[in-house]
Design an enzyme around this catalytic site. Structure first.
Site, PDB file in Angstrom:
ATOM      1  CB  SER A   1      15.386  38.851  16.733  1.00  0.00           C
ATOM      2  OG  SER A   1      16.792  38.760  16.789  1.00  0.00           O
ATOM      3  CB  SER A   2      17.911  42.904  18.552  1.00  0.00           C
ATOM      4  OG  SER A   2      18.742  44.045  18.412  1.00  0.00           O
TER       5      SER A   2
ATOM      6  CE1 TYR B   1      17.906  43.254  24.076  1.00  0.00           C
ATOM      7  CE2 TYR B   1      19.333  44.004  22.294  1.00  0.00           C
ATOM      8  CZ  TYR B   1      18.075  43.767  22.787  1.00  0.00           C
ATOM      9  OH  TYR B   1      16.968  44.015  22.015  1.00  0.00           O
TER      10      TYR B   1
ATOM     11  CE  LYS C   1      15.798  40.766  22.095  1.00  0.00           C
ATOM     12  NZ  LYS C   1      14.373  40.418  22.317  1.00  0.00           N
TER      13      LYS C   1
END
Length: 250
Positions: A140-141, A155, A159
């Protein structure tokens, strides 16, 4: 004998950056690693060679994600080399996108096709190959939980979608003893971030200042977290979002 001896792992987007770091670490731990790449075959072969040079076993499979039939092609290539998988790491993704004001529908669709749709169907079609007691790790982020970089809105949305897959799939696969977790990196020194980190006068210092630990992360920092979740030590952790940002969200 490593902690993952006898296991087979598939890491998507493993030819460079975080994915390569993960593939190399799992290989050192004894897993046989399928090194997936989209277009850069040379880089994937270099990853395979690095794993083998360290005493591990690996093979490369090339399929461009975000295209029709991508998951089917990926598993067809995988099946040529192995008869099952124990660890699936959904790492491949598009790391940047234009801002809310600039992004068009084509770029938006491509972003979701690679970052959210592909992991969903790679996992769904891989379930029959995934052995009981296996592991799914989604990369993920930290941006899924913070608006520190709002210009990467689209973006970050991809995620967040991946995190919902992690949460709900952990319940679906739990009866088979399969754990599903998200690992969320912060700013990591890879070719994706090279322009910002090394192409500007104070990029490195700015990025380091975001972390509570005062430095920029490396692929190994993320790979070590994934290795824990992939090992037996991580057997009781599932449905979890693991902050691997170096304290960037604190």
């Amino acid at each position: 004998m490593g902690a993952l001896a006898g296991k087979t792992a598939l890491v998507t987007g493993a030819s460079r950056g975080i994915g390569r770091g993960i593939a190399e670490r799992l290989g050192r731990d004894g897993a046989r690693v399928a090194v997936h790449y989209g277009t850069n075959e040379k880089a994937a072969e270099e990853t395979v060679a690095a794993i083998e040079a360290a005493g591990g076993s690996a093979f490369a499979i090339g399929v461009e994600l975000g295209t029709p039939g991508d998951a089917e092609r990926l598993w067809a290539e995988f099946d040529r080399h192995a008869d099952g998988v124990d660890i699936l790491v959904n790492n491949a993704g598009i790391g940047t996108a234009r801002s809310f004001e600039e992004i068009g529908q084509e770029e938006y669709d491509r972003l979701f096709a690679v970052n959210a749709k592909a992991p969903f169907f790679v996992t769904r079609l891989g379930v029959d190959r995934l052995r009981d007691g296996g592991r799914v790790v989604n990369i993920s982020s930290g941006l899924a939980r913070t608006a520190v970089m709002p210009h990467l809105l689209a973006y970050s949305m991809t995620k967040a979608a991946l995190d919902v897959l992690t949460r709900d799939l952990s319940k679906v696969l739990g009866p088979r003893g399969i754990t599903v977790n998200s690992v969320a990196p912060g700013i990591i020194d890879t070719d994706n971030t090279a322009e910002f980190l090394h192409g500007t006068e104070d990029g490195q210092a700015q990025a380091a200042a975001i972390s509570a630990l005062g430095r920029v992360g490396t692929p190994a920092d993320v790979a070590d977290v994934v290795a824990f979740l992939a090992s037996d030590d991580g057997r009781w952790v599932t449905g979890h979002w693991l902050d691997a940002t170096g304290g960037s969200l604190t």
